[in-house]
Structures are given as structure tokens and as C-alpha cells.
Design a protein around this motif. Structure first.
Motif, PDB file in Angstrom:
ATOM      1  N   LEU A 231       0.917  -1.188   0.083  1.00  0.00           N
ATOM      2  CA  LEU A 231      -0.041  -0.279  -0.038  1.00  0.00           C
ATOM      3  C   LEU A 231       1.093   1.187   0.076  1.00  0.00           C
ATOM      4  O   LEU A 231       0.760   2.354  -0.581  1.00  0.00           O
ATOM      5  N   ALA A 232       1.761   1.247   0.458  1.00  0.00           N
ATOM      6  CA  ALA A 232       2.699   2.151   0.801  1.00  0.00           C
ATOM      7  C   ALA A 232       3.085   2.563  -0.526  1.00  0.00           C
ATOM      8  O   ALA A 232       3.676   3.419  -0.724  1.00  0.00           O
ATOM      9  N   LEU A 233       3.845   1.358  -1.167  1.00  0.00           N
ATOM     10  CA  LEU A 233       4.044   1.869  -2.924  1.00  0.00           C
ATOM     11  C   LEU A 233       3.454   2.110  -3.666  1.00  0.00           C
ATOM     12  O   LEU A 233       3.181   3.138  -4.197  1.00  0.00           O
ATOM     13  N   LEU A 234       2.015   1.679  -3.336  1.00  0.00           N
ATOM     14  CA  LEU A 234       1.181   2.101  -4.893  1.00  0.00           C
ATOM     15  C   LEU A 234       0.689   3.765  -4.096  1.00  0.00           C
ATOM     16  O   LEU A 234       0.731   4.608  -5.307  1.00  0.00           O
ATOM     17  N   ILE A 235       0.623   4.076  -2.640  1.00  0.00           N
ATOM     18  CA  ILE A 235       0.145   5.688  -2.404  1.00  0.00           C
ATOM     19  C   ILE A 235       1.157   6.687  -3.019  1.00  0.00           C
ATOM     20  O   ILE A 235       1.072   7.565  -3.388  1.00  0.00           O
ATOM     21  N   ALA A 236       2.551   5.796  -2.591  1.00  0.00           N
ATOM     22  CA  ALA A 236       3.948   6.768  -2.872  1.00  0.00           C
ATOM     23  C   ALA A 236       3.856   6.851  -4.278  1.00  0.00           C
ATOM     24  O   ALA A 236       4.082   8.492  -5.168  1.00  0.00           O
ATOM     25  N   THR A 237       3.560   5.943  -5.369  1.00  0.00           N
ATOM     26  CA  THR A 237       3.333   6.506  -6.896  1.00  0.00           C
ATOM     27  C   THR A 237       1.766   7.267  -6.788  1.00  0.00           C
ATOM     28  O   THR A 237       2.034   7.756  -8.243  1.00  0.00           O
ATOM     29  N   TYR A 238       0.651   7.265  -6.273  1.00  0.00           N
ATOM     30  CA  TYR A 238      -0.151   8.269  -6.526  1.00  0.00           C
ATOM     31  C   TYR A 238      -0.063  10.084  -6.420  1.00  0.00           C
ATOM     32  O   TYR A 238      -0.934  10.575  -6.203  1.00  0.00           O
ATOM     33  N   ILE A 239       0.781   9.796  -5.383  1.00  0.00           N
ATOM     34  CA  ILE A 239       1.100  11.233  -4.807  1.00  0.00           C
ATOM     35  C   ILE A 239       1.945  11.479  -5.841  1.00  0.00           C
ATOM     36  O   ILE A 239       1.566  12.846  -6.556  1.00  0.00           O
ATOM     37  N   LEU A 240       2.784  10.762  -7.045  1.00  0.00           N
ATOM     38  CA  LEU A 240       3.793  11.226  -7.823  1.00  0.00           C
ATOM     39  C   LEU A 240       2.522  11.852  -8.888  1.00  0.00           C
ATOM     40  O   LEU A 240       2.074  13.033  -9.409  1.00  0.00           O
ATOM     41  N   LEU A 241       1.666  10.694  -9.284  1.00  0.00           N
ATOM     42  CA  LEU A 241       0.555  11.478 -10.417  1.00  0.00           C
ATOM     43  C   LEU A 241      -0.685  12.087 -10.069  1.00  0.00           C
ATOM     44  O   LEU A 241      -0.917  13.343 -11.015  1.00  0.00           O
ATOM     45  N   THR A 242      -0.859  12.377  -8.917  1.00  0.00           N
ATOM     46  CA  THR A 242      -2.248  12.942  -8.054  1.00  0.00           C
ATOM     47  C   THR A 242      -1.361  14.759  -8.070  1.00  0.00           C
ATOM     48  O   THR A 242      -1.984  15.784  -8.837  1.00  0.00           O
ATOM     49  N   GLY A 243      -0.355  14.628  -7.986  1.00  0.00           N
ATOM     50  CA  GLY A 243       0.212  16.412  -8.118  1.00  0.00           C
ATOM     51  C   GLY A 243       0.604  16.497  -9.355  1.00  0.00           C
ATOM     52  O   GLY A 243       0.556  17.811  -9.747  1.00  0.00           O
ATOM     53  N   LEU A 244       0.607  16.015 -10.303  1.00  0.00           N
ATOM     54  CA  LEU A 244       1.454  16.127 -11.669  1.00  0.00           C
ATOM     55  C   LEU A 244      -0.470  16.441 -12.281  1.00  0.00           C
ATOM     56  O   LEU A 244      -0.716  17.480 -13.206  1.00  0.00           O
ATOM     57  N   ARG A 245      -1.389  15.378 -11.944  1.00  0.00           N
ATOM     58  CA  ARG A 245      -2.341  15.828 -12.201  1.00  0.00           C
ATOM     59  C   ARG A 245      -3.350  17.488 -11.781  1.00  0.00           C
ATOM     60  O   ARG A 245      -4.276  17.555 -12.903  1.00  0.00           O
ATOM     61  N   ASP A 246      -2.831  17.680 -10.797  1.00  0.00           N
ATOM     62  CA  ASP A 246      -3.645  18.345 -10.222  1.00  0.00           C
ATOM     63  C   ASP A 246      -3.690  19.145 -10.979  1.00  0.00           C
ATOM     64  O   ASP A 246      -4.252  21.234 -11.058  1.00  0.00           O
ATOM     65  N   PHE A 247      -2.059  20.277 -10.749  1.00  0.00           N
ATOM     66  CA  PHE A 247      -1.300  20.752 -11.026  1.00  0.00           C
ATOM     67  C   PHE A 247      -1.946  21.156 -13.032  1.00  0.00           C
ATOM     68  O   PHE A 247      -1.663  22.491 -13.592  1.00  0.00           O
ATOM     69  N   SER A 248      -1.261  19.961 -13.594  1.00  0.00           N
ATOM     70  CA  SER A 248      -1.981  19.664 -15.016  1.00  0.00           C
ATOM     71  C   SER A 248      -3.731  20.856 -15.292  1.00  0.00           C
ATOM     72  O   SER A 248      -4.102  21.476 -16.045  1.00  0.00           O
ATOM     73  N   ASP A 249      -4.141  20.264 -14.213  1.00  0.00           N
ATOM     74  CA  ASP A 249      -5.485  20.582 -14.079  1.00  0.00           C
ATOM     75  C   ASP A 249      -6.057  22.158 -13.643  1.00  0.00           C
ATOM     76  O   ASP A 249      -6.559  22.702 -14.605  1.00  0.00           O
ATOM     77  N   ASN A 250      -5.293  22.457 -12.651  1.00  0.00           N
ATOM     78  CA  ASN A 250      -5.278  24.523 -12.164  1.00  0.00           C
ATOM     79  C   ASN A 250      -4.750  24.570 -12.924  1.00  0.00           C
ATOM     80  O   ASN A 250      -5.228  25.973 -13.226  1.00  0.00           O
ATOM     81  N   TYR A 251      -4.047  24.636 -14.105  1.00  0.00           N
ATOM     82  CA  TYR A 251      -2.626  25.621 -15.070  1.00  0.00           C
ATOM     83  C   TYR A 251      -3.121  25.018 -16.270  1.00  0.00           C
ATOM     84  O   TYR A 251      -1.831  25.974 -17.117  1.00  0.00           O
TER      85      TYR A 251
END
Length: 434
Positions: A231-251
């Protein structure tokens, strides 16, 4: 029991999928009108703002902090929510967010951050409430993929609606978010009423995917400790993807502007429709995989594939092999192919394999809470440590970093669960053979 209730109990799987997907899609689609339209505004003509962060970054950050806080609250709320309270909770939470948008329009500039924090705070729990109607079914992949497409399509469409209100009707960027939300209020109420009619999983669903239960504090702690490394490995991956997705969405407005598409109000919707169709076609095929463990591994593979697209498309853009429009569409497709499995497909199949008393909403919210905390971190890093970088350059650099680390993390996660669940494999195959 109404005629609609009786029909849903007896209708074919195809008609059930069409109905449930449409109700969930429109519910979450409508919610996005209350969440993302403010990002269309540039807010560049604001006078008297002399702080470390520029105004748009400050309000984006405020909403994300509210949204992230909601995810942490949702770990408990979604895990313990009973079915009868879901629909009312959705409507109350979204209407609170609309009041916050009205505040955003009328309060002084120093208080607008607070308004957007209050806007994000209730909205973070909507996904879990909506997905709770859909999880634990033989067709959850199709239902989840359809629901997930809503935030790809809606993000672009509601931004185009907001841009249209400003360009065609002269609505100010302050009132545009609240007015856009008002336009989607009636569709929201209708779609939530339809969603509330979706019946619970039947006996065949339970046999294929196992029953789902509310989780108290001890059940949540026990599950996390049992599968913590994976779960820690999955969540670490998801942290990276969420940051990129949210940045590309907001900007998105700034990124499209820097690529020369700033005056095209339909570019958001056009890109969103293309990305959603490509993503739906790829992710929807997982429903054909009956074996839950195989599907779990395939979801890992899809996440790896999406992250690979992020890196390769960015490299091709930098070498001028593709233009800016193609890059943005390919980049978004890669982000969502990797991102969406975390929101519905991956954890639903994991629970089907392990057969613990749990629900996917809990796992989604653990990942989401960490993911949006990472999104806040990325914005702060960009604002304070990379001031000289443009939005476009920061996006390019971030894509390379996330591609490199994301692929490594998801590979390690697949290896862990293959080892950890080795004793579950006969049971997983047995479920399919029944």
C-alpha cells in the motif's frame, strides 16, 4: 417500491450498466462545475496583492488544502458511511461548496483564499460517496471507468462553460465560478436522485467480488498494517500522479496559453473528450478479465503504461516530433490511464482477492489524502524553490521526474503483491471457476 426500483431489480446487465453509469457520471460531472471553473480566471489584474505567492497560486493552494483536508476526514466518514445517508450527504456537501463560491465573489481579496478553502472542504468526499454506490459488482470496472471519465470530461467542459460566460456574457472572473455552479444545480439534484435508486450488489456480485462492509477504527488499522509495504508503494505512486494531474488541471489555462491556444475557449472540452474516449477504451477492457488477481496485475500494468506515456510524450514534444496540442492530449491521456485505476479499479480488485471485511472507499481515501497532500507540496515547491521556471517548463521537468520514479514504484508494488498474495491465488482462481 416504485416502477423504477422494480425495473432496476429485473433489468439486464447492459441496461443496469447504462443506468448506473449515467447516474454516477452526471452526479460527479455536475459536482465539477462547483470545483474547477475558478481555474479558468487569470486574476492578473488584481490590485493591492503584495504577498509571497501570486494570487492565483494562493487560491489554488487554498482550495487544494481544503480538498486534501476533506480526504483525511473522508478516511473515517466514507469508511463508516451507511448506504441510506449517501445521497443526502452529496447534495448537502455540494450546496455548501456553492455558498463558498458566492463568498468568493463578494468578500475582499484577502478573504478569497478562505472562501476557496471552504469550497474545497466539502467536495473532497463526493467521489467516495458516489463510488460507494458502484463498488463490489461484477461490472465495477465499467461503472468505475464511466464515473472516472466524468472528471476528465467535466474538467474541460466546465472550464469551457466558465470561459464562455466571461467571453460571451461579460461575467466577471469573480462571479463566473458561482454562476457556473448554479447552471449545474438542477442536473445535480436529478442525477443524485437517480443514483440513489441504484440497488445494492446482488448475490452473484458478492460471489464474484466479495461483500463490502463499513470499517471501524480497528478494521482500518488492521487492514493497513497487514498490507502496509504494498500500500505504501501504491500510495507513493499515487502522490506523484495526483500532483501532476492536479497541477495540469489547475494551470491548464496557463499551459494552453503558453502553447499558443489561449484564445480558444473550446480547447479544454476538445482535449477532454479525446482523452476520455481513449482512457475509457483502454480501462474498460479490464472488465473482461474475470480472475481478480490477474486483473490486479493488469491494473499495475496499465498504471506503468500510463506513466510511460507521460515520459515519452514529453520527450517527443521537446524534440519537436509532436506539437503542443498533441503533447497536451497525450500527456493527459497518460496521466489519466495511470491515475484512474487508483480511484476505482485497483482497490476493488485487491479487495476481491484478499476477501477481508473492508470497502474500496476507505483505501481510495487513504491514497487520496496522501495524494492531495503531495499536490500541496508540489505547488509550494514550485512557488518557493523554482520561481524562475515557467509553468510549461515546470510541467516538462515534473513529467520526467514522475515518469522515472513512478515506473519504479509501481513495478515494486506488483512484485510485492505477487509475493504477498501467493497464498490467496487458489482462492482467487476458485472464485472465477464457480
Amino acid at each position: 417500491m416504485t416502477k423504477l426500483d422494480k425495473w432496476l431489480q429485473k433489468c439486464s446487465t447492459l441496461w443496469f450498466v447504462i443506468y448506473a453509469t449515467s447516474a454516477a457520471f452526471m452526479t460527479y460531472f455536475s459536482m465539477y462545475a462547483f470545483r474547477k471553473t475558478f481555474a479558468v480566471g487569470s486574476y492578473s489584474e488584481l490590485d493591492g496583492w503584495h504577498y509571497l505567492l501570486d494570487f492565483k497560486t494562493a487560491i489554488v493552494l487554498a482550495q487544494i488544502i481544503g480538498y486534501a483536508s476533506s480526504k483525511f476526514i473522508g478516511i473515517k466518514v466514507i469508511a463508516e458511511m451507511t448506504p441510506g445517508k449517501r445521497a443526502t450527504s452529496i447534495l448537502l456537501l455540494v450546496m455548501v461548496s456553492e455558498l463558498a463560491l458566492v463568498l468568493f465573489a463578494v468578500v475582499p481579496k484577502e478573504w478569497k483564499m478562505v472562501a476557496l478553502f471552504l469550497n474545497g472542504l466539502p467536495l473532497g468526499m463526493i467521489w467516495g460517496l458516489v463510488f460507494s454506490f458502484l463498488e463490489g459488482r461484477r461490472v465495477t470496472e465499467i461503472l468505475g471507468a464511466g464515473l472516472s471519465i466524468s472528471f476528465i470530461v467535466s474538467s474541460g467542459v466546465v472550464k469551457s462553460v466558465g470561459k464562455w460566460l466571461m467571453l460571451s456574457w461579460g461575467v466577471s472572473e469573480w462571479w463566473m465560478p458561482a454562476l457556473t455552479g448554479l447552471l449545474f444545480t438542477l442536473p445535480l439534484f436529478v442525477s443524485v436522485w437517480l443514483l440513489a435508486k441504484v440497488p445494492p450488489p446482488n448475490s452473484a456480485d458478492v460471489a464474484a467480488r466479495n461483500a463490502r462492509f463499513p470499517m471501524d477504527h480497528y478494521a482500518r488499522k488492521r487492514f493497513l498494517l497487514r498490507y502496509f509495504p504494498g500500500l505504501a508503494l501504491l500510495i507513493a505512486t499515487y502522490i506523484l500522479l495526483t500532483g501532476l494531474r492536479d497541477f495540469s488541471d489547475n494551470y491548464a489555462a496557463e499551459l494552453w496559453q503558453s502553447l499558443g491556444y489561449g484564445d480558444e475557449s473550446t480547447i479544454f472540452a476538445k482535449a477532454a473528450v479525446i482523452v476520455s474516449l481513449a482512457t475509457l477504451a483502454i480501462l474498460g477492457l479490464v472488465v473482461l478479465v474475470k480472475n481478480n488477481f490477474k486483473a490486479l496485475m493488469i491494473n499495475h500494468g496499465l498504471i506503468f503504461f500510463g506513466i510511460l506515456i507521460i515520459g515519452v510524450s514529453t520527450l517527443l514534444f521537446e524534440f519537436h516530433s509532436i506539437n503542443g496540442e498533441v503533447w497536451m492530449i497525450a500527456l493527459s491521456a497518460g496521466i489519466y490511464i495511470a491515475y484512474i485505476p487508483f480511484n476505482c479499479l485497483l482497490f476493488d480488485r485487491l479487495l476481491a482477492v484478499v476477501n477481508d471485511k473492508a470497502n474500496a472507499g476507505f483505501l481510495i481515501y487513504v491514497a487520496d489524502a496522501m495524494g492531495y497532500a503531495g499536490s500541496v507540496g508540489i505547488l509550494l515547491y514550485k512557488s518557493f524553490f523554482n520561481v524562475e521556471l515557467s509553468w510549461l517548463r515546470f510541467m516538462i521537468n515534473s513529467s520526467y521526474i514522475i515518469a522515472l520514479f513512478g515506473m519504479a514504484l509501481i513495478m515494486l508494488s506488483a512484485l510485492y503483491f505477487r509475493w504477498r498474495l501467493s497464498d490467496k491465488l487458489p482462492a482467487a482462481y476458485g472464485i472465477v471457476d464457480k
